[in-house]
Design an enzyme around this catalytic site. Structure first.
Site, PDB file in Angstrom:
ATOM      1  N   GLY A 110       0.776  -1.244   0.000  1.00 34.73           N
ATOM      2  CA  GLY A 110       0.000   0.000   0.000  1.00 34.73           C
ATOM      3  C   GLY A 110       0.801   1.285   0.000  1.00 34.73           C
ATOM      4  O   GLY A 110       0.324   2.316  -0.467  1.00 34.73           O
ATOM      5  N   GLU A 128       3.912   3.929   6.376  1.00 33.51           N
ATOM      6  CA  GLU A 128       2.672   3.183   6.154  1.00 33.51           C
ATOM      7  C   GLU A 128       1.694   4.040   5.365  1.00 33.51           C
ATOM      8  O   GLU A 128       1.693   5.265   5.492  1.00 33.51           O
ATOM      9  CB  GLU A 128       2.011   2.836   7.498  1.00 33.51           C
ATOM     10  CG  GLU A 128       2.397   1.493   8.077  1.00 33.51           C
ATOM     11  CD  GLU A 128       1.727   0.311   7.375  1.00 33.51           C
ATOM     12  OE1 GLU A 128       1.306   0.462   6.201  1.00 33.51           O
ATOM     13  OE2 GLU A 128       1.640  -0.753   7.988  1.00 33.51           O
ATOM     14  N   ASP A 129       0.834   3.402   4.591  1.00 30.57           N
ATOM     15  CA  ASP A 129      -0.233   4.155   3.940  1.00 30.57           C
ATOM     16  C   ASP A 129      -1.379   4.413   4.911  1.00 30.57           C
ATOM     17  O   ASP A 129      -1.960   5.484   4.923  1.00 30.57           O
ATOM     18  CB  ASP A 129      -0.739   3.422   2.681  1.00 30.57           C
ATOM     19  CG  ASP A 129      -1.092   1.967   2.954  1.00 30.57           C
ATOM     20  OD1 ASP A 129      -0.597   1.401   3.948  1.00 30.57           O
ATOM     21  OD2 ASP A 129      -1.864   1.379   2.174  1.00 30.57           O
ATOM     22  N   ASP A 163      -5.049   1.307  10.614  1.00 28.57           N
ATOM     23  CA  ASP A 163      -6.481   1.035  10.764  1.00 28.57           C
ATOM     24  C   ASP A 163      -6.730   0.516  12.180  1.00 28.57           C
ATOM     25  O   ASP A 163      -6.995   1.292  13.100  1.00 28.57           O
ATOM     26  CB  ASP A 163      -6.861   0.017   9.684  1.00 28.57           C
ATOM     27  CG  ASP A 163      -8.350  -0.190   9.539  1.00 28.57           C
ATOM     28  OD1 ASP A 163      -9.028  -0.363  10.562  1.00 28.57           O
ATOM     29  OD2 ASP A 163      -8.855  -0.199   8.408  1.00 28.57           O
ATOM     30  N   ARG A 197      -5.486   0.744  -6.687  1.00 26.02           N
ATOM     31  CA  ARG A 197      -4.344   1.394  -6.024  1.00 26.02           C
ATOM     32  C   ARG A 197      -3.874   2.599  -6.835  1.00 26.02           C
ATOM     33  O   ARG A 197      -3.238   3.511  -6.312  1.00 26.02           O
ATOM     34  CB  ARG A 197      -3.176   0.412  -5.883  1.00 26.02           C
ATOM     35  CG  ARG A 197      -3.433  -0.748  -4.925  1.00 26.02           C
ATOM     36  CD  ARG A 197      -2.133  -1.488  -4.670  1.00 26.02           C
ATOM     37  NE  ARG A 197      -2.322  -2.813  -4.102  1.00 26.02           N
ATOM     38  CZ  ARG A 197      -2.404  -3.068  -2.800  1.00 26.02           C
ATOM     39  NH1 ARG A 197      -2.335  -2.107  -1.925  1.00 26.02           N
ATOM     40  NH2 ARG A 197      -2.555  -4.312  -2.369  1.00 26.02           N
TER      41      ARG A 197
HETATM   42  C1  PRP Z   1      -2.837  -2.497   5.035  1.00 30.55           C
HETATM   43  C2  PRP Z   1      -1.955  -1.271   5.232  1.00 30.55           C
HETATM   44  C3  PRP Z   1      -1.316  -1.506   6.563  1.00 30.55           C
HETATM   45  C4  PRP Z   1      -2.353  -2.318   7.308  1.00 30.55           C
HETATM   46  C5  PRP Z   1      -3.031  -1.427   8.317  1.00 30.55           C
HETATM   47  O1  PRP Z   1      -2.087  -3.551   4.512  1.00 30.55           O
HETATM   48  O2  PRP Z   1      -1.018  -1.116   4.218  1.00 30.55           O
HETATM   49  O3  PRP Z   1      -0.106  -2.213   6.463  1.00 30.55           O
HETATM   50  O4  PRP Z   1      -3.284  -2.796   6.344  1.00 30.55           O
HETATM   51  O5  PRP Z   1      -4.072  -2.094   8.986  1.00 30.55           O
HETATM   52  P1  PRP Z   1      -4.079  -2.373  10.548  1.00 30.55           P
HETATM   53  O6  PRP Z   1      -3.747  -1.071  11.229  1.00 30.55           O
HETATM   54  O7  PRP Z   1      -5.494  -2.818  10.814  1.00 30.55           O
HETATM   55  O8  PRP Z   1      -3.090  -3.457  10.857  1.00 30.55           O
HETATM   56  P2  PRP Z   1      -2.733  -4.848   3.806  1.00 30.55           P
HETATM   57  O9  PRP Z   1      -2.574  -6.049   4.709  1.00 30.55           O
HETATM   58  O10 PRP Z   1      -4.128  -4.543   3.341  1.00 30.55           O
HETATM   59  O11 PRP Z   1      -1.770  -5.071   2.576  1.00 30.55           O
HETATM   60  P3  PRP Z   1      -1.462  -4.079   1.341  1.00 30.55           P
HETATM   61  O12 PRP Z   1      -0.655  -2.932   1.868  1.00 30.55           O
HETATM   62  O13 PRP Z   1      -0.683  -4.936   0.403  1.00 30.55           O
HETATM   63  O14 PRP Z   1      -2.778  -3.632   0.751  1.00 30.55           O
END
Ligand code: PRP
Length: 183
Positions: free
Chosen positions: A53, A108-109, A112, A174
């Site tokens: 991300g 980080e993007d 959550d 994306r």
């Molecule tokens: C997303 C994002 C963070 C994580 C945040 O990754 O890039 O790494 O979720 O979520 P959290 O705070 O609930 O842990 P994802 O697993 O979707 O992979 P991606 O970046 O490849 O889309």
């Protein structure tokens, strides 16, 4: 049959609500770059992006940081194609560089639930960096269950499913240039 793609519906048909425009993203990332440049003056940080991300954000962010810096990536996964975190984080690609005694800035993007950040903090701290800081473009502050401050936050956002600017829906979208909400 002439079906519209999801991308076309997002960008041209207004199917998804824009949460953060391209212009607002650019402006805020410029500010973050200035702040990071100031804070790391005299240091040569290693900037670690969390794939996948982060790839759009990190490429814009590092071009706003006026320092000698290294870039590396690691890949974890907690979501897969799901919209809700599984709560289990797995390391899919570890960092290549030796970060012992280095000033590490994790990019980080989105934060959550905070599960990924907590996992990364533990994992990277154990490698004894000289310092460890985190920057995230988006932060669901009211939802995240983390017990430390995130050093640099682009935008605090409500608990909605966001896509674009690196963030995906089932691995697509994306490449949307702004952040959208998918209702
Ligand atoms: C997303 C994002 C963070 C994580 C945040 O990754 O890039 O790494 O979720 O979520 P959290 O705070 O609930 O842990 P994802 O697993 O979707 O992979 P991606 O970046 O490849 O889309």
């Amino acid at each position: 049959m002439n079906e519209r793609t999801i991308f076309e519906r997002a960008v041209h048909d207004g199917a998804f609500r824009v949460l953060i425009t391209r212009q607002k993203l650019q402006k805020r990332i410029r500010e973050l770059g200035r702040e990071i440049t100031h804070d790391y003056r005299g240091k040569e940080p290693i900037v670690i992006g969390i794939l996948n991300g982060c790839f759009v954000f990190i490429s814009d962010l590092v071009r706003e940081i006026e320092l000698d810096l290294e870039i590396d990536f690691l890949k974890i996964s907690s979501y897969g194609d799901a919209q809700v975190s599984s709560g289990n984080v797995t390391m899919l690609k570890d960092v290549d560089a030796n970060i012992h005694d280095r000033h590490v800035l994790v990019v980080e993007d989105i934060v959550d639930t905070g599960v990924s950040l907590k996992y990364l903090e533990e994992k990277l701290k154990a490698l004894h960096p000289a310092s460890l800081k985190f920057v995230t473009l988006l932060y669901k502050k009211d939802k995240a269950k983390i017990h430390f401050n995130i050093d640099y936050v682009g935008f605090e956002i409500p608990d909605e499913f966001v896509i674009g600017y690196g963030l995906d829906h089932k691995q697509i979208l994306r490449n949307l240039p702004a952040i959208y909400v998918m209702d």
